[in-house]
Every structure is written in C-alpha cells, then in structure tokens.
Enzyme design. Structure first.
Site, PDB file in Angstrom:
ATOM      1  N   LYS A 197       0.835  -1.214   0.000  1.00 24.34           N
ATOM      2  CA  LYS A 197       0.000   0.000   0.000  1.00 24.34           C
ATOM      3  C   LYS A 197       0.868   1.264   0.000  1.00 24.34           C
ATOM      4  CE  LYS A 197      -2.526   2.438   3.652  1.00 24.34           C
ATOM      5  NZ  LYS A 197      -1.360   3.159   4.119  1.00 24.34           N
ATOM      6  N   CYS A 229      -9.811  18.055   7.462  1.00 20.13           N
ATOM      7  CA  CYS A 229     -10.784  16.962   7.451  1.00 20.13           C
ATOM      8  C   CYS A 229     -11.013  16.505   8.889  1.00 20.13           C
ATOM      9  CB  CYS A 229     -10.248  15.780   6.657  1.00 20.13           C
ATOM     10  SG  CYS A 229      -9.536  16.227   5.097  1.00 20.13           S
ATOM     11  N   PRO A 234       0.180  17.371  10.286  1.00 18.44           N
ATOM     12  CA  PRO A 234       1.081  18.456   9.875  1.00 18.44           C
ATOM     13  C   PRO A 234       1.726  18.186   8.517  1.00 18.44           C
ATOM     14  CG  PRO A 234       1.949  17.304  11.807  1.00 18.44           C
ATOM     15  CD  PRO A 234       0.621  16.699  11.502  1.00 18.44           C
ATOM     16  N   ASP A 272       4.019  20.698   7.439  1.00 15.31           N
ATOM     17  CA  ASP A 272       5.030  21.759   7.414  1.00 15.31           C
ATOM     18  C   ASP A 272       6.315  21.337   6.709  1.00 15.31           C
ATOM     19  OD1 ASP A 272       4.979  20.051   9.756  1.00 15.31           O
ATOM     20  OD2 ASP A 272       6.702  21.170  10.494  1.00 15.31           O
ATOM     21  N   ASP A 311       3.518   1.248  12.116  1.00 14.09           N
ATOM     22  CA  ASP A 311       2.365   0.561  11.518  1.00 14.09           C
ATOM     23  C   ASP A 311       2.206  -0.886  12.022  1.00 14.09           C
ATOM     24  OD1 ASP A 311       1.694   2.801  10.123  1.00 14.09           O
ATOM     25  OD2 ASP A 311       2.381   2.103   8.169  1.00 14.09           O
TER      26      ASP A 311
HETATM   27  C1  UD1 Z   1       3.733   7.180   6.074  1.00 14.05           C
HETATM   28  C2  UD1 Z   1       2.909   5.940   5.854  1.00 14.05           C
HETATM   29  C3  UD1 Z   1       2.239   5.503   7.152  1.00 14.05           C
HETATM   30  C4  UD1 Z   1       3.271   5.356   8.263  1.00 14.05           C
HETATM   31  C5  UD1 Z   1       4.145   6.617   8.373  1.00 14.05           C
HETATM   32  C6  UD1 Z   1       5.307   6.440   9.335  1.00 14.05           C
HETATM   33  C7  UD1 Z   1       2.258   6.127   3.551  1.00 14.05           C
HETATM   34  C8  UD1 Z   1       1.170   6.296   2.569  1.00 14.05           C
HETATM   35  N1  UD1 Z   1       1.915   6.196   4.839  1.00 14.05           N
HETATM   36  O1  UD1 Z   1       2.840   8.218   6.480  1.00 14.05           O
HETATM   37  O2  UD1 Z   1       1.601   4.245   6.924  1.00 14.05           O
HETATM   38  O3  UD1 Z   1       2.611   5.172   9.499  1.00 14.05           O
HETATM   39  O4  UD1 Z   1       4.706   6.935   7.083  1.00 14.05           O
HETATM   40  O5  UD1 Z   1       6.077   5.347   8.988  1.00 14.05           O
HETATM   41  O6  UD1 Z   1       3.388   5.859   3.191  1.00 14.05           O
HETATM   42  N2  UD1 Z   1       5.269  15.141  10.336  1.00 14.05           N
HETATM   43  C9  UD1 Z   1       5.363  16.486  10.623  1.00 14.05           C
HETATM   44  N3  UD1 Z   1       5.358  17.369   9.569  1.00 14.05           N
HETATM   45  C10 UD1 Z   1       5.245  16.961   8.269  1.00 14.05           C
HETATM   46  C11 UD1 Z   1       5.160  15.578   7.995  1.00 14.05           C
HETATM   47  C12 UD1 Z   1       5.165  14.681   9.065  1.00 14.05           C
HETATM   48  O7  UD1 Z   1       5.456  16.888  11.775  1.00 14.05           O
HETATM   49  O8  UD1 Z   1       5.253  17.806   7.356  1.00 14.05           O
HETATM   50  C13 UD1 Z   1       5.268  14.172  11.475  1.00 14.05           C
HETATM   51  C14 UD1 Z   1       3.967  13.375  11.580  1.00 14.05           C
HETATM   52  O9  UD1 Z   1       2.984  14.063  12.279  1.00 14.05           O
HETATM   53  C15 UD1 Z   1       4.420  12.126  12.296  1.00 14.05           C
HETATM   54  C16 UD1 Z   1       5.831  11.912  11.738  1.00 14.05           C
HETATM   55  O10 UD1 Z   1       6.241  13.165  11.207  1.00 14.05           O
HETATM   56  O11 UD1 Z   1       4.483  12.358  13.658  1.00 14.05           O
HETATM   57  C17 UD1 Z   1       5.929  10.837  10.668  1.00 14.05           C
HETATM   58  O12 UD1 Z   1       5.073  11.155   9.605  1.00 14.05           O
HETATM   59  P1  UD1 Z   1       5.403  10.723   8.102  1.00 14.05           P
HETATM   60  O13 UD1 Z   1       6.664   9.938   8.056  1.00 14.05           O
HETATM   61  O14 UD1 Z   1       5.313  11.949   7.259  1.00 14.05           O
HETATM   62  O15 UD1 Z   1       4.181   9.776   7.785  1.00 14.05           O
HETATM   63  P2  UD1 Z   1       3.331   9.734   6.456  1.00 14.05           P
HETATM   64  O16 UD1 Z   1       4.193   9.958   5.279  1.00 14.05           O
HETATM   65  O17 UD1 Z   1       2.132  10.567   6.618  1.00 14.05           O
END
Ligand code: UD1
Length: 422
Positions: A22, A116, A122, A124, A304
């Site tokens: 996925k 949503c 986040p 950022d 996950d």
């Molecule tokens: C992806 C996965 C998800 C998995 C996660 C962590 C996909 C489609 N989904 O989600 O299944 O649980 O990686 O392995 O691949 N964060 C910020 N700012 C940002 C982006 C992220 O603070 O701009 C924080 C998030 O809130 C979270 C952490 O970084 O606490 C990790 O998030 P991230 O690695 O970005 O997860 P996703 O890409 O959303």
C-alpha cells in the site's frame, strides 16, 4: 456499515502470497502524473485507499483500466491541477500529489488534510521543502495553493525523516533545474520502490534507502512497466495472526530484510520465524513478555506494526512496554482491547501491557487501519464472539482480509448493516 464477526480460538495454518505494498502504490500512483505516457503497474492491492487515489487521478484526467493485478494508467495531458476537497479528506496521504502536479503543471490546489475530520496532520516539512525549491505557497480557508513557474534544485534538510515529505520533494525535484539533495531523508523500503519506479521512467535519483537522496532534474519521463514490492505490514500482521492463534503459516512473496525489526522482536516474544529466500515460516507457541518495543523510522520498529504487536503482548506471560515515538496519541486500540479483557495502562507515549491468559470476545470499534487489524488479531484468539464495527478503516489497507483469514482456517465473516442478528 459492515462488521466483522469472529468466533475466536482456532489455530491458523496454511500458505498465503503477499500482494504489493500500500505505501508503495500510493506514492507511485502520484508519481505516474509526472509522465504523459502509459504506466503499467503489477501486483496492485485491491484496497480502498488505492480506489480513492484512482478516483483522484481520474478527476485530474488520467485514463485508467485495472484488470486482475495489472493497473494501466494513461495520464496524457491533465485537465486540472485542483484536487477535489471530498477526495482529499478521504485520503489523508494524497498530500504527496503536490510534488508531481507542481512538476508537471507548475501549480496545484489541495485542501489542507488537517481540515478533514481525521485529526491534524502536519505538512510543514512538505511545504518547507517545496518552498526552498522556489514554490510560492498560499494557505487560505483550509486550502493550500502552490505555484512555481520554474522549480529550482535545492539543498533540503528535513527536521524529521518524514516518509511523505521525502516522497513529495523527490517527485517535485524530477523536473527542477539542477539537482536537489534531501538530507535526513526517510529510509523506508517504499522510498526505494518509488526511486526505482521513477528511474525506470528515466528519472535520475540516487541514494533512496540512505539518509541522503540526490535528484538530478530531467526534461521528460517515459512509459513504464513496474512490479511493486510486497507489503511488509500485511506480512507482519499475518505473522502475528499465526503467533496469536498458536498456528503455523507460510508467507510467500516477502522480503524478509524489510521485516527484520519486527521478526527480531517477535522472536524475543517466543514466536518461531525462519526464512527461505522470499518465504517466511511462522509458528506460534507460548508468548513471552518483551521489555520494550520502540517505534522508530525505518530500519527501526514500524509504527504501523505497533497496534498488532500490542494485541499479541496482551497474552504474554509478564509485563511488556511499548513506546510510540513516531505519531502522537497512536494508542486508539487500547480502550477496545480493554473491552476484551486486556490489561493496559498508557502514560504519554508509553503503554504497559500486563499479560492475561485469555481475551474474551466483545463488541468493539476499529478506530483506524492498524488498530482495526489489531482488533481482528485479538478477536482471532479470544474466547467467544467478537464483533468489529467500522471495518471500512481496515479495508483501506488489507485486501479481502476476512477471505484470507478464512482460507487459513479462521471463523470470520463480513456482515452488512441489514443483518439484524449482529
Ligand atoms: C507514512 C505511511 C504511514 C506510516 C508513516 C510512518 C504512507 C502512505 N503512509 O505516512 O503508513 O505510518 O509513514 O512510517 O506511506 N510530520 C510532521 N510534519 C510533516 C510531515 C510529518 O510533523 O510535514 C510528522 C507526523 O505528524 C508524524 C511523523 O512526522 O508524527 C511521521 O510522519 P510521516 O513519516 O510523514 O508519515 P506519512 O508519510 O504521513
């Protein structure tokens, strides 16, 4: 509103082949927008997140045909750079469409995923990275509008190795002038898969799987035929299904290296796991407590797999601790597991699990995708009947989960809202 009804207590046994990941197919579908040529992807999982992403691509003008496991996309020239708000809300990870649409059309409008009702998300790090490539960003009324006549290669340091931000920036950089470096990049296997997919189309990306990724801008991308890596989280969930039911499973089409952090911890818990090329053998027995499971970015223990591991440890002999370091408040399964007789206490990012001899069937709600899977696992081992509501969350990431489990000997069925007996 469908439900799962599980009569627990049966040992699972048999063989199953794991489908494509996925977390690979979602960014790869976004990356397909970077070409106007034909894209063929094999081993695509039939899950609802993929269906929502395909609806988004259709709205943007992509022609789609999907037969069996082969998905064919013809992006051609896209109609619009605006992603409908309702679809953005259904699909929290659709934010990584920004990079490819900026690369292809020079502009994009998306609704802010935090708007949503799925809680704050986040973005950022995504926006900071894009801004440093010359993208002008306007955040207004829950929408993000971004525009760049020309994208410039840049040196980007991520404050945290975010998977989505790494992928978004990689895709935005494909058509940028010069080269882009992403430091402190996420190292997940799905990022390597995205690199391999884009490079097969003619992109010039190096370093995925390490913490520095280099992308040299190119002028165009070609057609491509690509096979996804197997889903390590689905595989890990089935490893726990074998362990929690004291069963014995053979999982085919697995890359054992991708599951090393998980298999090491489960072996500590007494689960027998051995590998043979792309096959994993699992045999469950008595479950031992684990001192600490700490979720971390790859190659650490995946967030996950945290909820499913908690289900297993509710039945361990002794006390175990799980520390969730990646997401805030990702313990939504705890209240539901307690309804089934689990003994868990949460303090901030830590959960202490006091093992019990047996879980009892109960009526529970799947709060999200992985927590939902964790409840299915608990239900498989519990005494009596478990009814799981809100299973649309589980359908986001597990293809025909109940059919796979039935095939392995579980007593689980999907019932519709009209079925008054449940
Ligand atoms: C992806 C996965 C998800 C998995 C996660 C962590 C996909 C489609 N989904 O989600 O299944 O649980 O990686 O392995 O691949 N964060 C910020 N700012 C940002 C982006 C992220 O603070 O701009 C924080 C998030 O809130 C979270 C952490 O970084 O606490 C990790 O998030 P991230 O690695 O970005 O997860 P996703 O890409 O959303």
């Amino acid at each position: 509103m469908e439900k799962f009804v599980i009569s627990g207590g049966l040992n699972l046994s048999g063989k199953i082949r794991i489908k494509g990941a996925k977390n690979s197919i979602l960014p790869i579908l976004a990356g397909s927008l970077l070409t106007s040529e034909r894209v063929e992807i094999k081993d695509v999982p039939d899950i609802s997140d993929v269906k929502v992403m395909l609806k988004i691509l259709e709205c943007l003008g992509v022609r789609i045909s999907w037969k069996e496991d082969l998905l064919i996309l013809e992006p051609g020239s896209l109609y619009t750079s605006e992603i409908p708000e309702t679809l953005m809300c259904e699909m929290r990870s659709s934010i990584f469409l920004m990079g490819p649409l900026l690369g292809r059309l020079g502009k994009v409008k998306v609704s802010y995923p935090g708007g949503c009702d799925i809680g704050p998300r986040p973005i950022d790090l995504h926006l900071k990275g894009l801004a440093s490539m010359g993208v002008k960003i306007l955040e207004e009324n829950g929408c993000v509008q971004a525009e760049a006549k020309t994208l410039r290669g840049s040196d980007i340091h991520l404050d945290f190795p975010s998977v989505g931000a790494t992928e978004n920036i990689m895709m935005a950089a494909i058509y940028a002038e010069g080269s882009t470096l992403i430091h402190n990049a996420a190292k997940e296997p799905e990022i390597i898969d995205l690199q391999n997919f884009l490079n097969k189309m003619g992109a010039k990306i190096k370093g995925a799987g390490t913490d520095t990724i280099k992308i040299e801008g190119v002028k165009s991308l070609n057609d491509v035929n690509y096979t996804l890596i197997p889903d390590r989280i689905v595989a890990g969930t089935l490893v726990i299904a074998a362990a929690i039911t004291r069963g014995e499973l053979i999982l085919e089409n697995v890359i054992p290296e991708h599951l090393e952090a998980v298999t090491a911890k489960l072996q500590e818990a007494g689960v027998e796991i051995w590998e043979e090329q792309d096959t994993l053998h699992v045999r469950g027995g008595n479950i031992k407590a684990i001192q600490s499971v700490r979720t971390l970015p790859y190659p650490g223990f995946p967030t996950d797999m945290q909820a499913q591991t908690m289900s297993l440890l509710t039945l361990a002999k002794g006390n175990s601790t799980i520390i969730e370091n990646v997401f805030d408040g990702r313990f939504s399964q705890v209240g539901e597991l307690k309804k089934m007789g689990a003994r868990i206490s949460v303090q901030g990012r830590s959960a202490i699990i006091q093992g019990v001899d047996q879980l009892k069937g109960a009526v529970v709600n799947a709060p999200d995708l992985r927590a939902g899977a964790a409840l299915v696992l608990a239900g498989l081992s519990a005494q009596g009947q478990t009814i799981i509501k809100e299973i649309h969350h589980i359908d986001r990431g597990y293809e025909k989960f109940e059919e796979i489990l039935q095939q392995l000997g579980a007593n689980i069925k999907r019932v519709g809202a009209q079925d008054e007996n449940f």
